[in-house]
Design an enzyme around this catalytic site. Structure first.
Site, PDB file in Angstrom:
ATOM      1  N   ASP A  64       0.854  -1.303   0.058  1.00  0.00           N
ATOM      2  CA  ASP A  64      -0.049   0.062  -0.023  1.00  0.00           C
ATOM      3  C   ASP A  64       0.776   1.237  -0.021  1.00  0.00           C
ATOM      4  OD1 ASP A  64      -2.215  -1.173  -0.219  1.00  0.00           O
ATOM      5  OD2 ASP A  64      -2.760  -1.116   1.973  1.00  0.00           O
ATOM      6  N   ARG A  95      -2.188  -0.078 -10.067  1.00  0.00           N
ATOM      7  CA  ARG A  95      -1.335   0.926  -9.729  1.00  0.00           C
ATOM      8  C   ARG A  95       0.146   1.002 -10.003  1.00  0.00           C
ATOM      9  NH1 ARG A  95      -3.707   0.330  -3.117  1.00  0.00           N
ATOM     10  NH2 ARG A  95      -5.398   1.612  -3.568  1.00  0.00           N
ATOM     11  N   ARG A 136      -5.473   6.393  -3.321  1.00  0.00           N
ATOM     12  CA  ARG A 136      -4.007   6.114  -2.990  1.00  0.00           C
ATOM     13  C   ARG A 136      -2.954   7.012  -4.054  1.00  0.00           C
ATOM     14  NH1 ARG A 136      -2.547   3.367   1.724  1.00  0.00           N
ATOM     15  NH2 ARG A 136      -4.112   1.903   2.350  1.00  0.00           N
ATOM     16  N   LYS A 161     -13.245   7.990  -0.543  1.00  0.00           N
ATOM     17  CA  LYS A 161     -13.428   6.864  -0.169  1.00  0.00           C
ATOM     18  C   LYS A 161     -12.746   6.323   1.256  1.00  0.00           C
ATOM     19  CE  LYS A 161     -12.075   2.006  -1.598  1.00  0.00           C
ATOM     20  NZ  LYS A 161     -11.546   1.379  -2.540  1.00  0.00           N
TER      21      LYS A 161
END
Length: 176
Positions: A64, A95, A136, A161
């Site tokens: 993450d 990502r 993110r 979110k």
């Protein structure tokens, strides 16, 4: 932000015995030249006196934070290679591809493999950061933008979110 700017930040009510897996990121920042100190009321990070040191790191079990590392990597003195993160391709967006696409938009040289990315030092240039509707991506690249005038985050509302007022909090921190 403190790591890439040489500044100082403290997170209150967080200590080394915390069960949060992302605590590994603080150890990573130490390897890059930051000083991390546990204090009675939290953990303080002091950015390096010189530029961050580049490194190669397996982020499989704290992926993450891969976006955050990628966003500060251009400010390191040598390349940063993030490995074992192929699984982040299947999260809110791909990502790994988002890292490469947005860094390239900002004029940063980088390479992408199936499970890794390598980011070279550079000076991010003004550009529009595509969030791919991923909170993110928006939050990480906002940090990169602290060292670059003219970086615009498209669709900052995607942060609703997990952290609806992220940009207000970030702005407030910068005023202190």
């Amino acid at each position: 932000a403190a790591a890439m700017s040489g500044g100082t930040a403290k997170v209150h009510h967080v200590h080394w015995n915390c069960m949060q897996g992302d605590m590994k990121f603080l150890h990573l920042l130490e390897q890059m030249g930051c000083k991390v100190t546990e204090e009675p009321d939290g953990i303080r990070l002091q950015g390096p006196e010189e530029a961050l040191r580049g490194l190669e790191v397996n982020m499989n079990d704290f992926s993450d934070q891969a976006l955050t590392l990628a966003a500060i990597a251009p400010y390191a003195a040598s390349p940063v290679k993030i490995t074992h993160i192929g699984h982040i391709r299947g999260q809110e967006c791909d990502r790994l591809h988002a890292i490469v696409e947005d860094l390239t938009r900002a004029g940063i040289a980088c390479e992408e493999g199936e499970t890794w990315v390598c980011i070279h030092p550079g000076n991010p240039q003004p550009c529009q950061i595509e969030t791919f509707d991923d909170h993110r991506v928006a939050m990480a690249f906002a940090i990169m933008g602290l060292g670059c005038e003219g970086l615009k985050i498209l669709n900052p509302g995607c942060c609703r979110k997990t952290f609806e007022n992220y940009f207000e909090v970030l702005d407030g921190l910068l005023k202190h």
